[in-house]
Scaffold this active site. Structure first.
Site, short mmCIF file in Angstrom:
data_model
loop_
_atom_site.label_atom_id
_atom_site.label_comp_id
_atom_site.label_asym_id
_atom_site.label_seq_id
_atom_site.Cartn_x
_atom_site.Cartn_y
_atom_site.Cartn_z
N GLY A 48 5.81 -38.99 12.04
CA GLY A 48 7.03 -38.78 11.29
C GLY A 48 8.20 -38.69 12.25
N GLN A 80 16.58 -36.39 14.56
CA GLN A 80 15.87 -36.51 15.83
C GLN A 80 16.34 -37.72 16.64
OE1 GLN A 80 11.81 -35.99 13.91
NE2 GLN A 80 11.50 -35.07 15.94
N CYS A 133 5.69 -32.02 17.79
CA CYS A 133 6.97 -32.56 17.36
C CYS A 133 7.54 -33.39 18.50
CB CYS A 133 7.92 -31.42 16.99
SG CYS A 133 9.55 -31.97 16.44
N LEU A 134 8.05 -34.56 18.18
CA LEU A 134 8.61 -35.42 19.22
C LEU A 134 9.81 -34.77 19.91
CD1 LEU A 134 8.36 -38.92 17.49
CD2 LEU A 134 6.81 -37.90 19.18
N HIS A 189 7.24 -30.85 7.40
CA HIS A 189 7.74 -30.80 8.78
C HIS A 189 9.03 -31.61 8.90
CE1 HIS A 189 7.09 -30.92 13.30
NE2 HIS A 189 7.98 -31.88 13.12
N GLU A 190 9.00 -32.85 8.41
CA GLU A 190 10.19 -33.71 8.51
C GLU A 190 11.33 -33.18 7.64
OE1 GLU A 190 10.23 -35.69 10.94
OE2 GLU A 190 8.08 -35.61 11.31
N HIS A 244 13.39 -30.67 9.40
CA HIS A 244 14.38 -31.24 10.32
C HIS A 244 15.72 -31.50 9.63
CE1 HIS A 244 12.44 -31.82 14.16
NE2 HIS A 244 11.36 -32.33 13.59
#
Length: 164
Positions: free
Chosen positions: A44, A49, A87-88, A129-130, A133
């Site tokens: 994701g 991000q 997480c990226l 999660h996304e 963000h």
């Protein structure tokens, strides 16, 4: 491909604004985000991000990439489960996060059409999660203070790299 913003970048803490234009530029942005997500082996990637403060993300939990625009969580099950998440925006950090097992969601696709579905297990986790963000919520906000304290040095190093 985009550069992924990491912890310490202010865009990650902002509440993203709704998408109002469903045009070719949005489609190109989504295509680049999918490319970026795959490049970094993610499942994701949210617009903030990559420095875009708008309410959309892409995800692929094994059924191909999906663009999720202006999402809402309509219902979240009271049953939760704890699982490890990465997480990226937090390279090489993995933490245990508690999330609802099931969510009923509504969002728009790239054509602006509304989609409503129920997600369970891993897809529900990735969606939540996304979605976080888009509200400026990060995985470190969902862990116990003691765990955050243990990660303090690593988080400071990541934040320092965000400043260049």
């Amino acid at each position: 491909m985009y550069r992924v913003r990491v912890f310490g970048d202010p865009v990650l803490r902002k509440r993203a604004k709704p998408v109002t234009k469903f045009d070719e530029a949005l489609k190109r942005t989504i295509e680049r985000m999918i490319e970026t997500m795959y490049h970094y082996d993610g499942v994701g990637l949210a617009a903030p991000q990559v420095g875009i403060s708008q309410r959309f993300f892409v995800m692929d939990v094994g059924n191909g990439p999906v663009a999720v625009i202006n999402p809402e969580i309509l219902e979240a099950s009271p049953e939760t489960e704890i699982a490890e998440e990465g997480c990226l925006s937090f390279p090489e950090i993995f933490v245990e996060i508690e999330r609802s097992k099931r969510v009923k969601v509504r969002y728009q696709n790239v054509r602006g059409e509304f989609v409503e579905e129920e997600l369970e297990g891993y897809p529900a986790r990735v969606f939540q999660h996304e979605f976080d963000h888009l509200n400026g919520v990060l995985i470190i906000d969902r862990i116990k203070p003691a765990k955050r304290l243990l990660l303090r040095k690593r988080l400071m190093d990541i934040a320092k790299s965000a400043r260049g």
